[in-house]
Scaffold this motif. Sequence first.
Motif, PDB file in Angstrom:
ATOM      1  N   UNK A   1      14.106   8.578  -5.436  1.00  0.00           N
ATOM      2  CA  UNK A   1      14.674   8.585  -4.092  1.00  0.00           C
ATOM      3  C   UNK A   1      13.667   8.143  -3.046  1.00  0.00           C
ATOM      4  N   UNK A   2      12.410   8.522  -3.239  1.00  0.00           N
ATOM      5  CA  UNK A   2      11.374   8.126  -2.288  1.00  0.00           C
ATOM      6  C   UNK A   2      11.156   6.620  -2.320  1.00  0.00           C
ATOM      7  N   UNK A   3      11.145   6.038  -3.494  1.00  0.00           N
ATOM      8  CA  UNK A   3      10.965   4.590  -3.606  1.00  0.00           C
ATOM      9  C   UNK A   3      12.130   3.843  -2.964  1.00  0.00           C
TER      10      UNK A   3
ATOM     11  N   UNK B   1       4.652  14.412  -5.122  1.00  0.00           N
ATOM     12  CA  UNK B   1       4.111  15.042  -6.307  1.00  0.00           C
ATOM     13  C   UNK B   1       5.167  15.509  -7.297  1.00  0.00           C
ATOM     14  N   UNK B   2       6.418  15.578  -6.899  1.00  0.00           N
ATOM     15  CA  UNK B   2       7.469  15.984  -7.823  1.00  0.00           C
ATOM     16  C   UNK B   2       8.093  14.733  -8.436  1.00  0.00           C
ATOM     17  N   UNK B   3       7.957  14.536  -9.749  1.00  0.00           N
ATOM     18  CA  UNK B   3       8.510  13.332 -10.386  1.00  0.00           C
ATOM     19  C   UNK B   3       9.992  13.127 -10.097  1.00  0.00           C
ATOM     20  N   UNK B   4      10.745  14.213  -9.991  1.00  0.00           N
ATOM     21  CA  UNK B   4      12.181  14.079  -9.754  1.00  0.00           C
ATOM     22  C   UNK B   4      12.476  13.486  -8.384  1.00  0.00           C
ATOM     23  N   UNK B   5      11.539  13.627  -7.459  1.00  0.00           N
ATOM     24  CA  UNK B   5      11.756  13.107  -6.107  1.00  0.00           C
ATOM     25  C   UNK B   5      11.347  11.641  -5.968  1.00  0.00           C
TER      26      UNK B   5
ATOM     27  N   UNK C   1       0.832  -1.205   0.000  1.00  0.00           N
ATOM     28  CA  UNK C   1       0.000   0.000   0.000  1.00  0.00           C
ATOM     29  C   UNK C   1       0.867   1.256   0.000  1.00  0.00           C
ATOM     30  N   UNK C   2       1.973   1.229   0.724  1.00  0.00           N
ATOM     31  CA  UNK C   2       2.873   2.385   0.752  1.00  0.00           C
ATOM     32  C   UNK C   2       3.440   2.660  -0.637  1.00  0.00           C
ATOM     33  N   UNK C   3       3.821   1.612  -1.344  1.00  0.00           N
ATOM     34  CA  UNK C   3       4.345   1.800  -2.699  1.00  0.00           C
ATOM     35  C   UNK C   3       3.234   2.229  -3.657  1.00  0.00           C
ATOM     36  N   UNK C   4       2.040   1.657  -3.496  1.00  0.00           N
ATOM     37  CA  UNK C   4       0.925   2.022  -4.374  1.00  0.00           C
ATOM     38  C   UNK C   4       0.529   3.478  -4.196  1.00  0.00           C
ATOM     39  N   UNK C   5       0.700   4.007  -2.980  1.00  0.00           N
ATOM     40  CA  UNK C   5       0.302   5.385  -2.681  1.00  0.00           C
ATOM     41  C   UNK C   5       1.403   6.391  -2.986  1.00  0.00           C
ATOM     42  N   UNK C   6       2.531   5.937  -3.507  1.00  0.00           N
ATOM     43  CA  UNK C   6       3.659   6.845  -3.727  1.00  0.00           C
ATOM     44  C   UNK C   6       3.288   8.002  -4.643  1.00  0.00           C
TER      45      UNK C   6
END
Length: 289
Positions: free
Chosen positions: A178-180, A171-175, A161-166
């Motif tokens: 790193x978030x994943x 909201x910034x594609x460039x981020x 669910x955490x990955x699905x909600x990423x």
Amino acid sequence: MWRERVVPAETEIFVAWREWPGERTVLAIHGGPDWDHSYLRDPLDRVACRLLMPDLRGCGRSGRVPEYHPDGVVEDLVRVLDAFEVERADVLGHSYGGMVAQRFAITHPSRVRSLVVAGSSVLPVPPDAFAGWAGRDEVLARQEDPWQRRDLSPEECVRAEAFAAAEANVRRPAAMPGYLRRLEEVRFGAEWVRQLPALVSPRLPDAARRIAGLGIPVLLLHGRLDMTFPAALVEPTLELIPRARAVVLEEAGHMLHVDEPEGFLRALREFLEGAAFHDGLELGRPRPV
């Protein structure tokens, strides 16, 4: 340098902590709640003060208990401050942790020097809070629901669910890359979700008025594009808490510290410096690199 400590309590509480010169301590409370603290480390690890980052009970490397209630979490946090001999801390909470932070401040005001509510809200979220936001509707429509799958354990569902909600949270594609990578390091659990629907909300009634009565500095730190807690609640909250100030990061979503880390850090530093000035203390100076 980060250190690790386990604090004995009703259950053992794991704390990642970093020492710093000066008298200031930030207690950072993570969200989820079935996450751990690690997704908040960056950019908080660049704040020039001592930093305590516990995993809440049932989360990460902290111990498990039969039942979960926000009052138990608050008492755990008191024990963490006691263990580190911290009389008063600047308390920051993100998302679910933002509501826990408010509860902590209201119920233990003598332990809180200032309060930072990040990516969360003081006021309840109304059912129509996001009405008319077509972009949000489109993002959520694309989001898969892992709880519909029977081949996943509850822990695997929380993680999925955490990955699905990423896409909704960052909201910034460039981020996003790193978030994943950051999510890959989170120790997800399912102790809290197993208690649904019996879980008690950490949000206390009339929280805004009660926080205003504490007379402490308050920072509302929010992303304009937050799809979980609406930024529209910031202004009415400011009207109810005279000592509060707000910083809304225009290009950030729910994970505002990921979308706009420099803006997040700048707002937090300026707030803590102002709170320190009014409290007669000095923040520890950044160490040379």
